[in-house]
Design a protein around this motif. Structure first.
Motif, PDB file in Angstrom:
ATOM      1  N   GLN A   1      20.989  10.785   7.723  1.00 25.76           N
ATOM      2  CA  GLN A   1      21.208  10.192   6.400  1.00 25.76           C
ATOM      3  C   GLN A   1      19.934  10.206   5.557  1.00 25.76           C
TER       4      GLN A   1
ATOM      5  N   GLU B   1       0.856  -1.181   0.000  1.00 27.38           N
ATOM      6  CA  GLU B   1       0.000   0.000   0.000  1.00 27.38           C
ATOM      7  C   GLU B   1       0.896   1.236   0.000  1.00 27.38           C
ATOM      8  N   GLY B   2       0.324   2.375  -0.307  1.00 33.30           N
ATOM      9  CA  GLY B   2       1.084   3.618  -0.225  1.00 33.30           C
ATOM     10  C   GLY B   2       1.696   3.768   1.158  1.00 33.30           C
ATOM     11  N   ARG B   3       0.910   3.442   2.166  1.00 32.49           N
ATOM     12  CA  ARG B   3       1.344   3.695   3.544  1.00 32.49           C
ATOM     13  C   ARG B   3       2.250   2.609   4.127  1.00 32.49           C
TER      14      ARG B   3
ATOM     15  N   ASN C   1      -4.280   5.413   4.587  1.00 30.85           N
ATOM     16  CA  ASN C   1      -3.643   5.165   3.293  1.00 30.85           C
ATOM     17  C   ASN C   1      -3.709   6.407   2.402  1.00 30.85           C
ATOM     18  N   PHE C   2      -2.882   6.427   1.390  1.00 26.39           N
ATOM     19  CA  PHE C   2      -2.839   7.562   0.453  1.00 26.39           C
ATOM     20  C   PHE C   2      -2.294   7.054  -0.866  1.00 26.39           C
TER      21      PHE C   2
ATOM     22  N   GLN D   1      21.177   8.044  11.924  1.00 28.57           N
ATOM     23  CA  GLN D   1      20.254   7.534  10.908  1.00 28.57           C
ATOM     24  C   GLN D   1      19.376   8.645  10.336  1.00 28.57           C
TER      25      GLN D   1
ATOM     26  N   ILE E   1      19.681   3.721   8.047  1.00 27.73           N
ATOM     27  CA  ILE E   1      18.473   4.556   8.155  1.00 27.73           C
ATOM     28  C   ILE E   1      17.462   3.761   8.994  1.00 27.73           C
TER      29      ILE E   1
ATOM     30  N   GLU F   1      12.081   2.248  -3.852  1.00 29.08           N
ATOM     31  CA  GLU F   1      12.087   1.753  -5.236  1.00 29.08           C
ATOM     32  C   GLU F   1      13.502   1.851  -5.833  1.00 29.08           C
TER      33      GLU F   1
ATOM     34  N   LEU G   1       7.609   2.264  -0.687  1.00 30.75           N
ATOM     35  CA  LEU G   1       7.657   2.771  -2.066  1.00 30.75           C
ATOM     36  C   LEU G   1       8.791   3.766  -2.277  1.00 30.75           C
ATOM     37  N   GLN G   2       9.276   4.370  -1.203  1.00 38.73           N
ATOM     38  CA  GLN G   2      10.414   5.286  -1.341  1.00 38.73           C
ATOM     39  C   GLN G   2      11.717   4.528  -1.585  1.00 38.73           C
TER      40      GLN G   2
ATOM     41  N   LYS H   1      23.869   3.120   3.650  1.00 42.61           N
ATOM     42  CA  LYS H   1      23.804   4.044   4.783  1.00 42.61           C
ATOM     43  C   LYS H   1      22.719   3.616   5.755  1.00 42.61           C
TER      44      LYS H   1
ATOM     45  N   ASP I   1       6.578  12.161  -3.405  1.00 44.35           N
ATOM     46  CA  ASP I   1       7.936  11.943  -2.936  1.00 44.35           C
ATOM     47  C   ASP I   1       8.917  12.756  -3.779  1.00 44.35           C
TER      48      ASP I   1
ATOM     49  N   LEU J   1       5.182   0.766   5.487  1.00 41.87           N
ATOM     50  CA  LEU J   1       6.534   1.183   5.869  1.00 41.87           C
ATOM     51  C   LEU J   1       7.537   0.154   5.372  1.00 41.87           C
TER      52      LEU J   1
ATOM     53  N   CYS K   1      11.507   2.115   9.843  1.00 41.53           N
ATOM     54  CA  CYS K   1      10.143   2.452  10.254  1.00 41.53           C
ATOM     55  C   CYS K   1       9.808   3.881   9.869  1.00 41.53           C
ATOM     56  N   ASN K   2      10.809   4.604   9.352  1.00 37.05           N
ATOM     57  CA  ASN K   2      10.598   6.027   9.085  1.00 37.05           C
ATOM     58  C   ASN K   2      10.734   6.309   7.601  1.00 37.05           C
ATOM     59  N   MET K   3      10.352   5.309   6.830  1.00 37.60           N
ATOM     60  CA  MET K   3      10.456   5.427   5.383  1.00 37.60           C
ATOM     61  C   MET K   3       9.382   4.534   4.782  1.00 37.60           C
ATOM     62  N   LEU K   4       8.779   4.994   3.702  1.00 36.85           N
ATOM     63  CA  LEU K   4       7.777   4.175   3.029  1.00 36.85           C
ATOM     64  C   LEU K   4       8.482   3.147   2.153  1.00 36.85           C
TER      65      LEU K   4
ATOM     66  N   LEU L   1       6.749  11.282   8.556  1.00 38.24           N
ATOM     67  CA  LEU L   1       6.264   9.918   8.795  1.00 38.24           C
ATOM     68  C   LEU L   1       5.780   9.713  10.228  1.00 38.24           C
TER      69      LEU L   1
ATOM     70  N   ARG M   1       5.919   9.374  -7.307  1.00 33.95           N
ATOM     71  CA  ARG M   1       7.376   9.556  -7.247  1.00 33.95           C
ATOM     72  C   ARG M   1       7.873  10.222  -8.515  1.00 33.95           C
TER      73      ARG M   1
END
Ligand code: FES
Ligand code: FES
Lengths: 156, 264
Positions: B105, A18-20, B3-4, B102, A57, A68, A65-66, A55, B50, A22, A60-63, B35, B8
Motif C-alpha cells: 500500500q 525533524e526531517g528524519r 537528519n536531512f 502494508q 501501512i 502532511e 512529513l510524508q 489503508k 518526496d 518517523l 516506522c517506514n514512513m516519515l 527508509l 515535498r
C-alpha cells in the motif's frame, strides 16, 4: 524545524518534527499515542501498523512529513464511544493475543485486510498477515479472530 | 538515521529543481526500501525529495495496445486495477506478490524499478514484457534500462514518470519467495509477444536478466514441458545461505514451467 499537520483519529494535529522523524515516533513521542508499537528496526514486524487514508501501512517506514495532510487512524481511534471495534472484540472473544505486543498492529492490519470482504479463507488471512509477526500465539487464534471480525464487520 | 532537509514538491519540474539544488539529494516515493536503508545508515542524503505528492506521477491508463502506470502508483493499486487485470493479468498477479499487505500500500513501481534490487519483482515484468520507462527527459527501453545490481541507465537527478507495458499475447509470473524478506529467491516472467518470446529472471543473478535458452525453447513450443526441459547453467548465479547457484538454476526452469502453464 519543519512542522507537519495531519488528522489523527479525527482530530487535527500540528507538530514540529525533524526531517528524519518517523511517523511512528511522531505518534508515540509527540502525540503520546503509545498503542502503536515499535517491534523491529527493519520494517518487518508490523507492530507499528496504522491506517493512512484508510489503508494499513507501517508507520516506522514512513516519515512524519510524508503524512502532511493525511488522515491517520491508530489503534486508539478504532473504538467508538467506549465500544470496541468488531475486530477488537473478535480478538478478545477468540483469545487472539497473549502478551499483546503485536496486537495493535494485527488489529489495524486485519481491519484493512478484510475491507469489502466478509468471508476470507484461512489461507487468505494467513497470507494477508504476512507483514505482521507474533512471537506468542502461533497465529492460530489470530486467524480465527480475523475471520470472526471480518464476519462481524459484514464486508464494511 | 542522520537528519536531512525534506522537500515535498507537487510537480515533476519542481522535484527536478529541488534535486538540482541539493548537494546529495535523494528521491523518496513509497520509501519501503529507502527508509530501512537510511535507518541502517547505508545512505546519508543531505536532502530528501518526496515524490508522493505529485499527482502527475499517479494513476493507471489503458494506452494504445497496452497499459501505462504512473511511477508513484502503489503495488496495491496495480494488483487491484480492473484495467491491469484485464489487459495484463500477469502484471496484476506479480504486484500482488510483492512484500506484504502494508508494504504494497506504500511501495511504488517507480521506486522498485529505480532501485533495481536484484531480487525485486517488478524488473522481471518490465524486462519480460519489453516495457518502456518514461522519465522527465526521455524514454528508455527495458533492454537498455537495467545495468546490473542496483544500477540503471537513469542519470543523476532523472525522474521516472511512468512505465508503459505493451499487451502480450500471453504472460505469466511465478516466484519462489524468500519467506523472511518476501523478495524473490527466484522469479520468472514469461511472455509471448508479437516480437517473440521473452523470459526475464529475477533473484537468480546479480540483476534481472533474459534467459536466451528458455526463450529459444519456448519459441518453438510454448509449453511447461518445453521450459522444464531447459538446463540452466549455474555459472554466475547467486549463492547464499538461502540457496546455492545450482539450486537457483534449477528453480529458474521449474518456475519458467509454472509461469508458462499459468500464462494467460
Ligand atoms: S516496527 Fe514497524 S515493522 Fe516493525
Ligand atoms: S501476542 Fe505476544 S507478540 Fe503477539
Amino acid at each position: 524545524m519543519p512542522t507537519v499537520t495531519m488528522t489523527v483519529n479525527g482530530k487535527a494535529v500540528t507538530g514540529e518534527v525533524e526531517g528524519r522523524t518517523l511517523l511512528v515516533h511522531f505518534l508515540r513521542d509527540k502525540l503520546h499515542l503509545t498503542g502503536t508499537h515499535v517491534g523491529c528496526d527493519t520494517a518487518q514486524c508490523g507492530a507499528c501498523t496504522v491506517h493512512l487514508n484508510g489503508k494499513a501501512i507501517k508507520s516506522c517506514n514512513m516519515l512524519a512529513l510524508q503524512a502532511e495532510g493525511a488522515e491517520i487512524t491508530t489503534i486508539e481511534g478504532l473504538a467508538q464511544n467506549g465500544t470496541l471495534h468488531p475486530m477488537q472484540e473478535a480478538f478478545r472473544d477468540n483469545h487472539g493475543l497473549q502478551c499483546g505486543f503485536c496486537t495493535p498492529g494485527m488489529v489495524m492490519a486485519a481491519v484493512s485486510l478484510v475491507k469489502g470482504k466478509s468471508n476470507l479463507s484461512d489461507d487468505e488471512i494467513r497470507h494477508g498477515l504476512d507483514g505482521n509477526i507474533c512471537r506468542c500465539t502461533g497465529y492460530h487464534n489470530i486467524v480465527k479472530a480475523v475471520k470472526a471480525g471480518a464476519q462481524a464487520m459484514g464486508g464494511k | 538515521m542522520h537528519n536531512f532537509a525534506f522537500h515535498r514538491p507537487t510537480s515533476v519540474a519542481d522535484a527536478a529543481k529541488a534535486i538540482g539544488a541539493a548537494s546529495d539529494g535523494k528521491f523518496v516515493a513509497g520509501g519501503q526500501t529507502l527508509l530501512p536503508t537510511l535507518r541502517q545508515r547505508l545512505a546519508e542524503p543531505s536532502d530528501m525529495i518526496d515524490l508522493s505528492a505529485i499527482a502527475e506521477l499517479k494513476g493507471i491508463k489503458v494506452e494504445g495496445d497496452g497499459i501505462t502506470i504512473g511511477a508513484a502508483t502503489t503495488h496495491t493499486e496495480v494488483a487491484n486495477s480492473a484495467d491491469v487485470k484485464k489487459t495484463i493479468p500477469a502484471l496484476a498477479h506479480l504486484a500482488s506478490l510483492i512484500g506484504d499487505h502494508q508494504v504494497r500500500q506504500r511501495g511504488t513501481i517507480g521506486g522498485s524499478i529505480a532501485n533495481n534490487d536484484p531480487a525485486a519483482d517488478y524488473p522481471a515484468a518490465v524486462l519480460g514484457l519489453g516495457a518502456t520507462i518514461r522519465t522527465n527527459k526521455r524514454e528508455i527501453k527495458a533492454d537498455d534500462f537495467f545495468k546490473g545490481m542496483f544500477e540503471t541507465d537513469l542519470a543523476e537527478g532523472e525522474i521516472i514518470t511512468a512505465v508503459h507495458f505493451p499487451k502480450p499475447e500471453k504472460a505469466g509470473y511465478e516466484k519462489f519467495r524468500q519467506p523472511a524478506s518476501r523478495f524473490a529467491l527466484v522469479g520468472v516472467f514469461v511472455a509471448k509477444t508479437g516480437g517473440g518470446i521473452r523470459v526475464a529472471v529475477t533473484g537468480a543473478g546479480p540483476g534481472v536478466f533474459r534467459s536466451k535458452e528458455l526463450e529459444a525453447a519456448l519459441g518453438g513450443n510454448f509449453t511447461a514441458d518445453a521450459a522444464k526441459g531447459v538446463k540452466i547453467s549455474a555459472n554466475g548465479l547467486n549463492g547464499d545461505l538461502h540457496g546455492s547457484p545450482e539450486y537457483r538454476a534449477s528453480l529458474v526452469s521449474t518456475l519458467a514451467a509454472r509461469a508458462t502453464a499459468a500464462a494467460s
